[in-house]
Design a protein around this motif. Structure first.
Motif, short mmCIF file in Angstrom:
data_model
loop_
_atom_site.label_atom_id
_atom_site.label_comp_id
_atom_site.label_asym_id
_atom_site.label_seq_id
_atom_site.Cartn_x
_atom_site.Cartn_y
_atom_site.Cartn_z
N ARG A 50 32.79 8.40 30.54
CA ARG A 50 32.39 9.28 31.64
C ARG A 50 33.64 9.92 32.25
O ARG A 50 34.68 9.27 32.36
CB ARG A 50 31.65 8.52 32.75
CG ARG A 50 30.38 7.84 32.32
CD ARG A 50 29.70 7.20 33.53
NE ARG A 50 28.90 8.15 34.27
CZ ARG A 50 28.42 7.93 35.49
NH1 ARG A 50 28.70 6.80 36.13
NH2 ARG A 50 27.68 8.84 36.09
N VAL A 51 33.49 11.16 32.67
CA VAL A 51 34.57 11.87 33.34
C VAL A 51 34.04 12.46 34.64
O VAL A 51 32.98 13.11 34.65
CB VAL A 51 35.13 13.01 32.45
CG1 VAL A 51 36.11 13.87 33.24
CG2 VAL A 51 35.80 12.45 31.22
N LEU A 52 34.75 12.21 35.72
CA LEU A 52 34.49 12.89 36.98
C LEU A 52 35.32 14.17 36.99
O LEU A 52 36.54 14.12 36.84
CB LEU A 52 34.88 12.02 38.17
CG LEU A 52 33.99 10.82 38.49
CD1 LEU A 52 34.64 9.98 39.60
CD2 LEU A 52 32.61 11.28 38.92
N LEU A 53 34.67 15.31 37.19
CA LEU A 53 35.34 16.60 37.10
C LEU A 53 35.26 17.34 38.43
O LEU A 53 34.17 17.52 38.99
CB LEU A 53 34.70 17.46 36.01
CG LEU A 53 35.21 18.90 35.89
CD1 LEU A 53 36.67 18.92 35.42
CD2 LEU A 53 34.34 19.71 34.94
N HIS A 54 36.42 17.76 38.93
CA HIS A 54 36.45 18.63 40.11
C HIS A 54 35.66 19.90 39.81
O HIS A 54 35.89 20.56 38.78
CB HIS A 54 37.89 18.99 40.45
CG HIS A 54 38.03 19.99 41.55
ND1 HIS A 54 37.94 19.64 42.88
CD2 HIS A 54 38.25 21.33 41.53
CE1 HIS A 54 38.11 20.72 43.63
NE2 HIS A 54 38.29 21.76 42.83
N THR A 55 34.73 20.24 40.70
CA THR A 55 33.87 21.39 40.46
C THR A 55 33.88 22.28 41.69
O THR A 55 33.49 21.86 42.78
CB THR A 55 32.43 20.95 40.16
OG1 THR A 55 32.44 20.09 39.00
CG2 THR A 55 31.54 22.14 39.89
N GLN A 56 34.34 23.50 41.50
CA GLN A 56 34.33 24.49 42.58
C GLN A 56 33.07 25.33 42.44
O GLN A 56 32.91 26.09 41.48
CB GLN A 56 35.59 25.37 42.49
CG GLN A 56 35.65 26.48 43.50
CD GLN A 56 35.46 26.02 44.94
OE1 GLN A 56 34.40 26.27 45.55
NE2 GLN A 56 36.45 25.32 45.48
N ARG A 57 32.16 25.19 43.39
CA ARG A 57 30.86 25.86 43.30
C ARG A 57 30.88 27.28 43.83
O ARG A 57 29.94 28.05 43.58
CB ARG A 57 29.81 25.03 44.03
CG ARG A 57 29.55 23.68 43.38
CD ARG A 57 28.51 22.84 44.09
NE ARG A 57 28.99 22.33 45.37
CZ ARG A 57 28.39 21.36 46.06
NH1 ARG A 57 27.30 20.79 45.58
NH2 ARG A 57 28.88 20.95 47.21
N ASP A 58 31.90 27.65 44.58
CA ASP A 58 31.96 28.96 45.22
C ASP A 58 32.71 29.94 44.32
O ASP A 58 33.90 29.76 44.04
CB ASP A 58 32.65 28.85 46.58
CG ASP A 58 32.46 30.09 47.44
OD1 ASP A 58 32.43 31.20 46.89
OD2 ASP A 58 32.34 29.94 48.68
N ALA A 59 32.03 30.99 43.88
CA ALA A 59 32.63 31.95 42.97
C ALA A 59 33.77 32.74 43.61
O ALA A 59 34.53 33.42 42.90
CB ALA A 59 31.56 32.91 42.45
N ALA A 60 33.90 32.66 44.93
CA ALA A 60 34.99 33.36 45.61
C ALA A 60 36.33 32.66 45.41
O ALA A 60 37.37 33.23 45.72
CB ALA A 60 34.68 33.50 47.10
N HIS A 61 36.31 31.45 44.93
CA HIS A 61 37.54 30.68 44.69
C HIS A 61 37.90 30.78 43.21
O HIS A 61 37.03 30.62 42.35
CB HIS A 61 37.32 29.21 45.08
CG HIS A 61 38.58 28.41 45.21
ND1 HIS A 61 39.45 28.20 44.16
CD2 HIS A 61 39.12 27.75 46.28
CE1 HIS A 61 40.47 27.45 44.57
NE2 HIS A 61 40.29 27.17 45.85
N PRO A 62 39.16 31.02 42.87
CA PRO A 62 39.52 31.14 41.44
C PRO A 62 39.25 29.88 40.64
O PRO A 62 39.11 29.95 39.41
CB PRO A 62 41.02 31.48 41.48
CG PRO A 62 41.49 31.11 42.85
CD PRO A 62 40.32 31.28 43.75
#
Length: 348
Positions: A223-235
């Motif tokens: 299993r891998v915990l992955l940082h996920t940026q949900r806001d498309a305004a952030h690169p």
């Protein structure tokens, strides 16, 4: 030798940290410096609830450290300039053929690629100082590396990034095969999963050029915990989407297809310096607990705690405000380094 780096979830003997010293990392004003001292102290106090903590303290900061740190934190006096123990300190190993032997890898540390602002000559000696203090066998490496640049599952798999390990300011003559061979020798890994890059802010002048410990980690094998940026305004929205697609195709040392668990970023997108790299992935697993990064956002912090509680069943999730640490270039995982317990030290 059969050196192996255990998973962070394996029992610890203690956690190591380094106390801040005055300089560009700590801050320019009294208020900034006090904020930094307090943040490192708060992390140490949180960890000390679960396991022993030893803090390496520069002679110039002994009085302050003894005044601020909880009484159950052990102080080891040694010269300090940078104070990101994950990166300049030792990476601890066990030897499966010699159960009572502890190893400590002494990577070459050059200030994350010899940045002109970095001060690393004193802290680059910490691996040897700490190894001698705990009686560990020193494992010398010719690789320029930092502990935040890789994550292992304890069963042969390592996560790492091209932009750190193959950085020409670190290892100008390295290629993937050379790096993998050296990690096999020092960490005992057999399967490397290469990510093309890290988070956007990490490529600023004060960044590490893509440390993986702010991007992804193994809460358990497979299993891998992955940082996920949900806001498309952030690169990092595009970055995390590409990493998720890549990780979903990877298999670990045991041949398991990785299960990717998203760990969403907080809602804040920017600070005074630009797009933030605030990440809940940069937590520390300790005995019976997880020291989690908090960012002053009740909803996002609570969601992260719930995901971490599911990923690490049976462990108490303790949130510490990590904004002062991130403002200085890292997070909770970056300022800590776990020392695994040897079999005779494991009591539960």
């Amino acid at each position: 030798m059969s050196w192996r780096m255990p998973s962070e979830t394996a029992p610890h003997a203690r956690t190591w940290m380094a106390f801040p010293v005055e300089g560009p990392t700590l801050g320019d004003t009294d208020a900034e410096r006090e904020e930094g001292y307090a943040a490192w102290t708060e992390v140490a106090a949180a960890i000390a609830r679960f396991e022993p903590v030893t803090m390496v303290v520069d002679p110039s900061e002994l009085a302050r450290a003894r005044r601020m740190l909880p009484g159950d934190v052990t102080v080891l006096e040694a010269p300090v300039d940078e104070f990101w123990m994950r990166d300049h300190g030792p990476t601890f190993m066990i030897d499966d053929e010699r159960p009572g032997v502890l190893g400590a890898v002494d990577w070459i540390f050059n200030g994350w690629g010899a940045h002109d602002w970095a001060r690393w000559e004193r802290s680059a000696e910490h691996a040897r100082i700490v190894a001698a203090e705990v009686g560990a066998e020193l494992i010398s490496s010719t690789l320029v590396a930092e502990g935040g640049g890789f994550h292992v599952d304890g069963e042969g798999t390592v996560l790492l990034t091209d932009t750190v390990q193959l950085d020409p300011r670190r290892n100008p003559y390295a290629d993937r095969a050379r790096v993998e061979a050296e990690l096999a020798r020092t960490l005992g890994t057999t399967t490397a999963i290469w990510l093309p890059r890290g988070l956007t802010r990490d490529y600023d002048d004060f960044g590490t050029n893509g440390h993986v410990d702010i991007v992804a980690t193994f809460p358990s094998p497979g299993r891998v915990l992955l940082h996920t940026q949900r806001d498309a305004a952030h690169p990092d929205h595009a970055v995390s989407a590409a990493l998720r697609e890549l990780l979903a195709t990877q298999t670990d040392a045991a041949g398991r297809r990785l299960e990717v668990v998203e760990l969403p970023a907080p809602a804040t997108l920017r600070d005074d310096e630009g797009f933030v790299d605030w990440s809940y992935v940069n937590h520390l697993v300790v005995g019976g607990g997880v020291i989690a990064c908090g960012f002053g956002e009740d909803r996002a912090d609570a969601e992260a705690r719930a995901i971490l509680a599911d990923a690490y069943p049976g462990r108490e999730i303790v949130t510490v405000d990590a904004r002062p640490i991130f403002a200085r270039g890292g997070g909770i995982h970056c300022i800590t380094q776990q020392q695994p317990a040897l079999p005779r030290e494991v009591t539960s």
